[in-house]
Design a protein around this motif. Sequence first.
Motif, PDB file in Angstrom:
ATOM      1  N   LYS A 143      50.706  57.110  41.939  1.00 20.72           N
ATOM      2  CA  LYS A 143      49.841  56.670  43.039  1.00 20.72           C
ATOM      3  C   LYS A 143      49.368  57.848  43.878  1.00 20.72           C
ATOM      4  CE  LYS A 143      51.784  52.021  43.370  1.00 20.72           C
ATOM      5  NZ  LYS A 143      52.560  51.056  44.188  1.00 20.72           N
ATOM      6  N   GLU A 147      45.408  57.415  42.864  1.00 15.10           N
ATOM      7  CA  GLU A 147      44.704  56.447  43.691  1.00 15.10           C
ATOM      8  C   GLU A 147      43.699  57.145  44.605  1.00 15.10           C
ATOM      9  OE1 GLU A 147      47.060  53.520  45.581  1.00 15.10           O
ATOM     10  OE2 GLU A 147      47.671  52.615  43.685  1.00 15.10           O
ATOM     11  N   GLN A 148      42.438  56.789  44.418  1.00 12.09           N
ATOM     12  CA  GLN A 148      41.332  57.369  45.158  1.00 12.09           C
ATOM     13  C   GLN A 148      40.241  56.303  45.275  1.00 12.09           C
ATOM     14  OE1 GLN A 148      39.153  60.052  42.323  1.00 12.09           O
ATOM     15  NE2 GLN A 148      41.189  60.162  41.368  1.00 12.09           N
ATOM     16  N   ASP A 149      39.001  56.735  45.527  1.00  7.80           N
ATOM     17  CA  ASP A 149      37.921  55.765  45.709  1.00  7.80           C
ATOM     18  C   ASP A 149      37.698  54.924  44.452  1.00  7.80           C
ATOM     19  OD1 ASP A 149      37.567  56.644  48.260  1.00  7.80           O
ATOM     20  OD2 ASP A 149      35.949  58.042  47.758  1.00  7.80           O
ATOM     21  N   LYS A 152      42.673  52.539  41.779  1.00  4.51           N
ATOM     22  CA  LYS A 152      43.672  51.962  42.676  1.00  4.51           C
ATOM     23  C   LYS A 152      44.577  51.024  41.879  1.00  4.51           C
ATOM     24  CE  LYS A 152      40.260  48.515  44.173  1.00  4.51           C
ATOM     25  NZ  LYS A 152      39.511  47.966  45.327  1.00  4.51           N
ATOM     26  N   ASP A 153      45.641  50.596  42.547  1.00  8.84           N
ATOM     27  CA  ASP A 153      46.596  49.636  41.961  1.00  8.84           C
ATOM     28  C   ASP A 153      47.152  50.133  40.617  1.00  8.84           C
ATOM     29  OD1 ASP A 153      46.063  47.957  44.103  1.00  8.84           O
ATOM     30  OD2 ASP A 153      44.471  46.900  43.037  1.00  8.84           O
ATOM     31  N   MET A 167      45.722  49.373  35.845  1.00  8.51           N
ATOM     32  CA  MET A 167      45.079  49.944  37.020  1.00  8.51           C
ATOM     33  C   MET A 167      43.733  49.278  37.242  1.00  8.51           C
ATOM     34  SD  MET A 167      43.564  53.662  35.768  1.00  8.51           S
ATOM     35  CE  MET A 167      45.149  54.339  35.344  1.00  8.51           C
ATOM     36  N   THR A 168      43.187  49.499  38.411  1.00  5.66           N
ATOM     37  CA  THR A 168      41.858  49.001  38.751  1.00  5.66           C
ATOM     38  C   THR A 168      40.932  50.198  38.955  1.00  5.66           C
ATOM     39  OG1 THR A 168      42.775  47.050  39.845  1.00  5.66           O
ATOM     40  CG2 THR A 168      40.510  47.622  40.369  1.00  5.66           C
ATOM     41  N   ASP A 175      34.961  46.149  40.499  1.00 10.60           N
ATOM     42  CA  ASP A 175      36.357  46.465  40.206  1.00 10.60           C
ATOM     43  C   ASP A 175      36.722  45.962  38.810  1.00 10.60           C
ATOM     44  OD1 ASP A 175      36.741  47.682  42.611  1.00 10.60           O
ATOM     45  OD2 ASP A 175      37.720  45.958  43.560  1.00 10.60           O
TER      46      ASP A 175
END
Length: 259
Positions: A143, A147-149, A152-153, A167-168, A175
């Motif tokens: 993470k 995890e950035q713009d 995420k997740d 992940m997303t 998304d």
Amino acid sequence: MVVYAKPKRTRRKAPIVLLVLLIVLVLLLVAADRVGHSVADDKLADQVAAQAQSKDVKLGVPPTADITGFPFLTQVAAGKYDKILVHMRDVTVQSYAIPKLDITANGVHAKTSDVLNGNGPITADTVSGTATVGWGYVNQAAKEQLEQDQVKDVQLSGHDGALDVRMTVTVLGQDLQLAGTAKPTLNDDGKSLRVSFAGLHTTGKLPDAAKNILDGVLQQLGLQIKLPTLPYGLKLTHVDPQSDGLLVTATAENVTLAE
């Protein structure tokens, strides 16, 4: 007529007595061997714990040690032990948590007095070990890096040698839920691993433009995880994802188990 009574035959009891004495002696030797083995195991475990603490390795519970091979006393007399197993649980190294660490030491050298009195040094020709690095630590590292713009997740887990990834990723304002497996690879330094996500996929059908963008994001996306430094100078040689964490294998040579 005089009848002489036949002399009574005396049974030879000496061989039977000797056999019984021999059996008793063997049982006493076996008992002494097992008692000495148990005492030495406990002393060795204490020395391992002391050595770990001197190297800033914290143990949640006392370690256990098992000197393999039989008979034990002949190994003591020779001052060399074929194999010693050491089991550590709830290990903390440099603030990294390692739930399990199992070590096998081969060709162990120690004086009789050092083993039985709890004094060192005790050395091993080679040491191999397996440690479990929990998914909590792995996911926290993922993470922080990923995890950035657009991403995420991130969620990593494992089973039977496969690294499962979810992940997303945001593409063109949408998304996308991605899933798949990845193969972690150890870096040459033997202290970290890298993960590529090029094999991830989305269940839904994407327009060509979105698919091309997603492929480009995944090609560039990578994860570097620094693994905890293991005791005894163990260098990582293999990593295997399992349900309870990353199972790493490590080896070292000419190791001091206790000083």
